[in-house]
Structure formats: structure tokens, C-alpha cells
Design a protein around this motif. Structure first.
Motif, short mmCIF file in Angstrom:
data_model
loop_
_atom_site.label_atom_id
_atom_site.label_comp_id
_atom_site.label_asym_id
_atom_site.label_seq_id
_atom_site.Cartn_x
_atom_site.Cartn_y
_atom_site.Cartn_z
N MET A 91 -39.14 -15.28 -6.31
CA MET A 91 -38.13 -15.86 -7.18
C MET A 91 -37.71 -14.86 -8.25
O MET A 91 -36.53 -14.78 -8.61
N ILE A 92 -38.66 -14.09 -8.76
CA ILE A 92 -38.34 -13.05 -9.75
C ILE A 92 -37.33 -12.07 -9.16
O ILE A 92 -36.36 -11.68 -9.82
N THR A 93 -37.55 -11.67 -7.91
CA THR A 93 -36.63 -10.73 -7.26
C THR A 93 -35.22 -11.29 -7.18
O THR A 93 -34.24 -10.61 -7.50
N GLU A 94 -35.10 -12.55 -6.79
CA GLU A 94 -33.76 -13.16 -6.67
C GLU A 94 -33.10 -13.33 -8.04
O GLU A 94 -31.89 -13.07 -8.19
N ILE A 95 -33.86 -13.75 -9.04
CA ILE A 95 -33.29 -13.91 -10.38
C ILE A 95 -32.81 -12.57 -10.91
O ILE A 95 -31.70 -12.46 -11.47
N CYS A 96 -33.61 -11.53 -10.74
CA CYS A 96 -33.22 -10.19 -11.20
C CYS A 96 -31.96 -9.71 -10.48
O CYS A 96 -31.08 -9.09 -11.09
N ALA A 97 -31.88 -9.98 -9.19
CA ALA A 97 -30.71 -9.56 -8.42
C ALA A 97 -29.46 -10.28 -8.90
O ALA A 97 -28.39 -9.67 -9.05
N VAL A 98 -29.56 -11.59 -9.17
CA VAL A 98 -28.41 -12.35 -9.68
C VAL A 98 -27.94 -11.78 -11.02
O VAL A 98 -26.75 -11.56 -11.24
N LEU A 99 -28.89 -11.53 -11.92
CA LEU A 99 -28.54 -11.00 -13.23
C LEU A 99 -27.93 -9.61 -13.11
O LEU A 99 -26.95 -9.28 -13.81
N ALA A 100 -28.50 -8.79 -12.24
CA ALA A 100 -28.01 -7.42 -12.08
C ALA A 100 -26.61 -7.39 -11.49
O ALA A 100 -25.73 -6.66 -11.97
N PHE A 101 -26.36 -8.19 -10.45
CA PHE A 101 -25.02 -8.23 -9.86
C PHE A 101 -24.01 -8.82 -10.84
O PHE A 101 -22.85 -8.38 -10.90
N SER A 102 -24.42 -9.82 -11.63
CA SER A 102 -23.53 -10.38 -12.64
C SER A 102 -23.15 -9.31 -13.66
O SER A 102 -22.00 -9.24 -14.11
#
Length: 288
Positions: free
Chosen positions: A101-112
Motif C-alpha cells: 500500500m505504501i508503494t501505491e500511495i507513493c506512486a499516486v503522490l509522485a505522479f500527481s
């Protein structure tokens, strides 16, 4: 992990999180963070109505005439992700591991962030900062971060949020948006958090697994501490043991909430059996 398997995982996360950041969070990210930072632009003569708090006393003393500093909204922000990769993050009893879940949250924030032309930097930490990736823009940079998140093996066995914040405070001087993503099962980070929150926009993202809040009654259970490696038998049929376990978790949860509140930083809890999309959506809405 084999290269082909790693690339498949990276691609899967990219497709899921990039779509979320583009369609769901793009406008909300912009509203939540754009214009919050102010950068110095120029010095000009004082004019009637200017805020006296912006007077540049050095220039005023040198010229003999009052001058004020002019600031403008920062058009380009820096997002820093302080990511907990300690062994306790590799725990999960429901939909997915905390680390996933950490990986997905970080990816969402980074792409945003890169959708808004912002830079993204990362510090992976356990009981020390394991790796620092300087802020950059671009899709390839974000994909590198995702690859590291999936494949990085920490050398440390514990978690030290305080030391990580001290590292961050010493290294990153320019105001940034700082997400600390962890399960916050350690304490003792009040002072460095206060320092960070005075200079940066700090948000704590606390990942919680339901089994960390309540120990199930399943009789005698052999458990291993993910960070110390210690093995012990736990009598889960004992109400006293279950209550002590729940109190321990509540103590850490209360410390996290009160410490972030007192420092002026934002905080949010995300449970692994709930949607992080809903949690992020609610957080962005509250900051608009």
C-alpha cells in the motif's frame, strides 16, 4: 527479484496509480498545495499600504529610503517522500501488505506531483536513512522510485523517524511538501518534527493493519517481532493480554496524532482493509 518480474510489477503499479493521479487527484492536488509556498522575488521602494513586516531593513539602512521585499507564489514545488521500509512494513493480514500500500500511495503522490510540474525526491529509511534520491521531474524518475520501493532490501532492522527527520532538516533547506509514510510504531520524534513543520508543509501518513489494533482470540500463538527478530509465545485467549496489546497500539496511535497536531503538521490514518483512494480524496478535500 528477476528483472522481468520487477518490470511487470512496476508496469502494473504505473497503470493503476498514474490513472488515479491523472483523473482523480490532479485537480485536488493542485488545489491542496499550489500557492501555499512563497518565494522571494525582488526589493522595491516602500509604497503606502505595504505591510511593514516586509520591510528589508538592510536595504533601507543602506539607501536611507524604506524598501520592502516582494514575494510571489512558488510555481514549482518540491515533494519529498520519507518512506518507511523497515521490516514492520512487510506485514499484512487483509487485502495487502503495508509495504504494498505504501508503494501505491507513493506512486499516486509522485505522479500527481509531476502532472503539476513539481519535483519529487525520496528518502528510504529504517533505523537510519537507507537511500536518498534527490528531487527531479519526469516519468522515468518516478518509475525509478517505484522500482526501488518494490525491490529495495533494507539493512536496518528498526525504525527511527526522529533520525530521518533530522537528516531531512539538515539536507533540504528549500520549503517543500513532505509526506512521511510509515506505520509510526516508534516514538521520540517530537523535536525534529517541530523543526520540519516550521519550514515545510509536513503530512504524516500512518498505515495501520487491523490486527495491530486488536489481537484475535486464537489460543496460544507463536509470534516473531519483525524488527528485533525475537520469538515468543502469546496466550491470545487471555483478555488481559489482548487488552495490553490494544492499549499498546492506542498509545502509539495517540502519540502520533498528538505529536503531529502540536507541531502544526497534518496527519492521516489509512487502514490496510480500507481504500487509500478514499482517504487521500478526503484529505485533499479538507485542504482546499
Amino acid at each position: 527479484m528477476e528483472t522481468s518480474e520487477l518490470l511487470k510489477k512496476v508496469r502494473k503499479i504505473e497503470i493503476k496509480t498514474k490513472g488515479l493521479s491523472r483523473h482523480l487527484f490532479a485537480g485536488e492536488y493542485h488545489s491542496a498545495f499550489k500557492g501555499r509556498g512563497m518565494s522571494f522575488s525582488e526589493v522595491r521602494d516602500y509604497q503606502y499600504g505595504d505591510d511593514v513586516r516586509n520591510i528589508d531593513w538592510n536595504v533601507t539602512a543602506r539607501t536611507g529610503d524604506p524598501h520592502v521585499k516582494i514575494f510571489e507564489e512558488e510555481r514549482e514545488l518540491t515533494v519529498m517522500l520519507l518512506i518507511d521500509i523497515s521490516p514492520s512494513s512487510f506485514f499484512g493480514t487483509v487485502n495487502q501488505l503495508k509495504s504494498e500500500m505504501i508503494t501505491e500511495i507513493c506512486a499516486v503522490l509522485a505522479f500527481s506531483a509531476i502532472n503539476n510540474n513539481d519535483k519529487v525526491g525520496v528518502a528510504f529509511f529504517s533505523d537510519h536513512v537507507e537511500r536518498f534520491i534527490p528531487p527531479k521531474k519526469g516519468k522515468q524518475h518516478i518509475l525509478r522510485i517505484i522500482r526501488e520501493l518494490i525491490n529495495f532490501e533494507p539493512s536496518g532492522k528498526g525504525t527511527d523517524i526522529g533520525a530521518t527527520l533530522e537528516y531531512f532538516n539538515n539536507l533540504v533547506k528549500k520549503r517543500s511538501i513532505c509526506f512521511i509514510i510509515s506505520d509510526f510504531l516508534s516514538m521520540g520524534y517530537e523535536q525534529p518534527l517541530r523543526v520540519a513543520a516550521r519550514r515545510h508543509d509536513v503530512i504524516g501518513v500512518n498505515l495501520i493493519d487491523p490486527r495491530e489494533e486488536e489481537l484475535p482470540n486464537v489460543g496460544l500463538l507463536r509470534a516473531q517481532d519483525a524488527e528485533s527478530g525475537a520469538l515468543q509465545w502469546i496466550d491470545t485467549s487471555s483478555r488481559q493480554v489482548r487488552e495490553a496489546y490494544a492499549n499498546w497500539h492506542q498509545e502509539h496511535l495517540g502519540y502520533f496524532s498528538s505529536t503531529f497536531r502540536k507541531s502544526g503538521a497534518a496527519a492521516m490514518n489509512i487502514r490496510t482493509n480500507e481504500s487509500y483512494v478514499d482517504a487521500l480524496h478526503q484529505f485533499f478535500q479538507q485542504r482546499r
